[in-house]
Design a protein around this motif. Structure first.
Motif, mmCIF file in Angstrom:
data_model
loop_
_atom_site.group_PDB
_atom_site.id
_atom_site.type_symbol
_atom_site.label_atom_id
_atom_site.label_comp_id
_atom_site.label_asym_id
_atom_site.label_seq_id
_atom_site.Cartn_x
_atom_site.Cartn_y
_atom_site.Cartn_z
ATOM 1 N N ARG A 25 0.829 -1.204 0.000
ATOM 2 C CA ARG A 25 0.000 0.000 0.000
ATOM 3 C C ARG A 25 0.870 1.264 0.000
ATOM 4 O O ARG A 25 0.577 2.234 -0.685
ATOM 5 C CB ARG A 25 -0.925 -0.009 1.209
ATOM 6 N N SER A 26 1.938 1.229 0.802
ATOM 7 C CA SER A 26 2.826 2.396 0.870
ATOM 8 C C SER A 26 4.219 1.962 1.295
ATOM 9 O O SER A 26 4.399 0.896 1.884
ATOM 10 C CB SER A 26 2.279 3.437 1.854
ATOM 11 N N ILE A 27 5.195 2.811 0.976
ATOM 12 C CA ILE A 27 6.579 2.579 1.375
ATOM 13 C C ILE A 27 7.108 3.864 1.987
ATOM 14 O O ILE A 27 7.037 4.927 1.374
ATOM 15 C CB ILE A 27 7.465 2.168 0.178
ATOM 16 N N THR A 28 7.612 3.745 3.207
ATOM 17 C CA THR A 28 8.290 4.855 3.870
ATOM 18 C C THR A 28 9.759 4.493 3.940
ATOM 19 O O THR A 28 10.112 3.420 4.432
ATOM 20 C CB THR A 28 7.737 5.065 5.301
ATOM 21 N N VAL A 29 10.609 5.373 3.418
ATOM 22 C CA VAL A 29 12.041 5.109 3.395
ATOM 23 C C VAL A 29 12.721 5.877 4.527
ATOM 24 O O VAL A 29 12.501 7.077 4.689
ATOM 25 C CB VAL A 29 12.659 5.495 2.033
ATOM 26 N N GLU A 30 13.529 5.159 5.307
ATOM 27 C CA GLU A 30 14.300 5.759 6.387
ATOM 28 C C GLU A 30 15.775 5.565 6.083
ATOM 29 O O GLU A 30 16.219 4.446 5.834
ATOM 30 C CB GLU A 30 13.957 5.087 7.716
ATOM 31 N N LYS A 31 16.528 6.640 6.097
ATOM 32 C CA LYS A 31 17.967 6.538 5.873
ATOM 33 C C LYS A 31 18.640 6.026 7.143
ATOM 34 O O LYS A 31 18.275 6.406 8.248
ATOM 35 C CB LYS A 31 18.547 7.884 5.467
ATOM 36 N N PHE A 32 19.596 5.121 6.945
ATOM 37 C CA PHE A 32 20.351 4.542 8.050
ATOM 38 C C PHE A 32 21.831 4.733 7.744
ATOM 39 O O PHE A 32 22.296 4.365 6.662
ATOM 40 C CB PHE A 32 20.032 3.051 8.206
ATOM 41 N N CYS A 33 22.582 5.296 8.676
ATOM 42 C CA CYS A 33 24.006 5.573 8.458
ATOM 43 C C CYS A 33 24.845 4.337 8.769
ATOM 44 O O CYS A 33 25.340 4.162 9.886
ATOM 45 C CB CYS A 33 24.472 6.770 9.279
ATOM 46 N N GLY A 34 24.998 3.496 7.772
ATOM 47 C CA GLY A 34 25.812 2.294 7.921
ATOM 48 C C GLY A 34 27.296 2.592 7.937
ATOM 49 O O GLY A 34 28.096 1.751 8.341
ATOM 50 N N GLU A 35 27.694 3.789 7.495
ATOM 51 C CA GLU A 35 29.104 4.180 7.585
ATOM 52 C C GLU A 35 29.540 4.280 9.045
ATOM 53 O O GLU A 35 30.707 4.116 9.358
ATOM 54 C CB GLU A 35 29.332 5.517 6.881
ATOM 55 N N LYS A 36 28.591 4.576 9.928
ATOM 56 C CA LYS A 36 28.833 4.632 11.379
ATOM 57 C C LYS A 36 27.880 3.633 12.031
ATOM 58 O O LYS A 36 27.034 3.992 12.844
ATOM 59 C CB LYS A 36 28.592 6.050 11.903
ATOM 60 N N TRP A 37 28.016 2.360 11.666
ATOM 61 C CA TRP A 37 27.060 1.321 12.004
ATOM 62 C C TRP A 37 26.808 1.214 13.508
ATOM 63 O O TRP A 37 25.666 1.239 13.955
ATOM 64 C CB TRP A 37 27.526 -0.019 11.432
ATOM 65 N N GLU A 38 27.851 1.047 14.305
ATOM 66 C CA GLU A 38 27.682 0.849 15.747
ATOM 67 C C GLU A 38 26.956 2.034 16.377
ATOM 68 O O GLU A 38 26.034 1.865 17.168
ATOM 69 C CB GLU A 38 29.035 0.624 16.442
ATOM 70 N N GLU A 39 27.376 3.226 16.030
ATOM 71 C CA GLU A 39 26.762 4.447 16.552
ATOM 72 C C GLU A 39 25.291 4.544 16.134
ATOM 73 O O GLU A 39 24.416 4.875 16.933
ATOM 74 C CB GLU A 39 27.560 5.647 16.019
#
Length: 138
Positions: free
Chosen positions: A105-119
Motif C-alpha cells: 500500500r505504501s513505502i516509507t524510506v528511512e535513511k540509516f548511516c551504515g558508515e557509522k554502524w555501531e553508533e
C-alpha cells in the motif's frame, strides 16, 4: 497491525518466497559499503514471517567484515531479494522491489548511516525489535 502475505523473488524466477508483513512497508536505505554498491533497500521481518518457497539450491552467500550479515543471492541472475542483516541476524531483510505487485500500500524510506554502524544502531529506537514477533502476532 494487520499483516498481508507478500510474494516475490529474483529476476529469473529461480528463487521465490513469501513474507508476512504490513502492507505499509518501513524500508531502510543504508549507506554502508555493500548497501551503497548494491542499492540494498530493505524492510526487516522475523524469521518465522518468511518462507522460502523455491530455489534454496540456487542461492549463494557472500559475507565480509564481521560475517554476521549473510548476503544471499541467486546464482543465476545475481539478484539479492532477501538477506540476513547484521542488525537483525534473527530475521530477514527483504527487498521491496523484489515483491510481486498488488500487496504493498505504501513505502516509507528511512535513511540509516551504515558508515557509522555501531553508533547508528545505538541511536536507533526500534531496529533490533523489528525481527521480534509482537505478542499479538505469535
Amino acid at each position: 497491525m494487520a499483516l498481508v502475505k507478500h510474494t516475490g523473488g529474483c529476476h529469473c524466477g529461480a528463487v521465490r518466497f513469501e513474507v508476512l508483513n504490513s502492507p505499509d512497508l518501513q524500508v531502510f536505505q543504508c549507506n554502508c559499503s555493500i548497501c551503497t554498491k548494491k542499492q540494498n533497500h530493505h524492510f526487516i521481518v522475523p524469521k518465522n514471517h518468511f518462507t522460502l518457497l523455491q530455489g534454496s539450491h540456487n542461492l549463494t552467500t557472500y559475507t565480509f567484515n564481521t560475517h554476521v550479515a549473510k548476503h544471499t543471492f541467486c546464482k543465476t541472475c545475481g539478484v539479492q531479494s532477501f538477506y540476513t542483516p547484521r542488525s537483525n541476524p534473527d530475521g530477514y531483510g527483504v527487498a521491496p522491489h523484489c515483491l510481486d505487485p498488488g500487496t504493498v500500500r505504501s513505502i516509507t524510506v528511512e535513511k540509516f548511516c551504515g558508515e557509522k554502524w555501531e553508533e547508528s544502531m545505538k541511536a536507533h529506537k526500534c531496529i533490533r525489535d523489528m525481527s521480534k514477533l509482537a505478542a499479538d502476532t505469535q
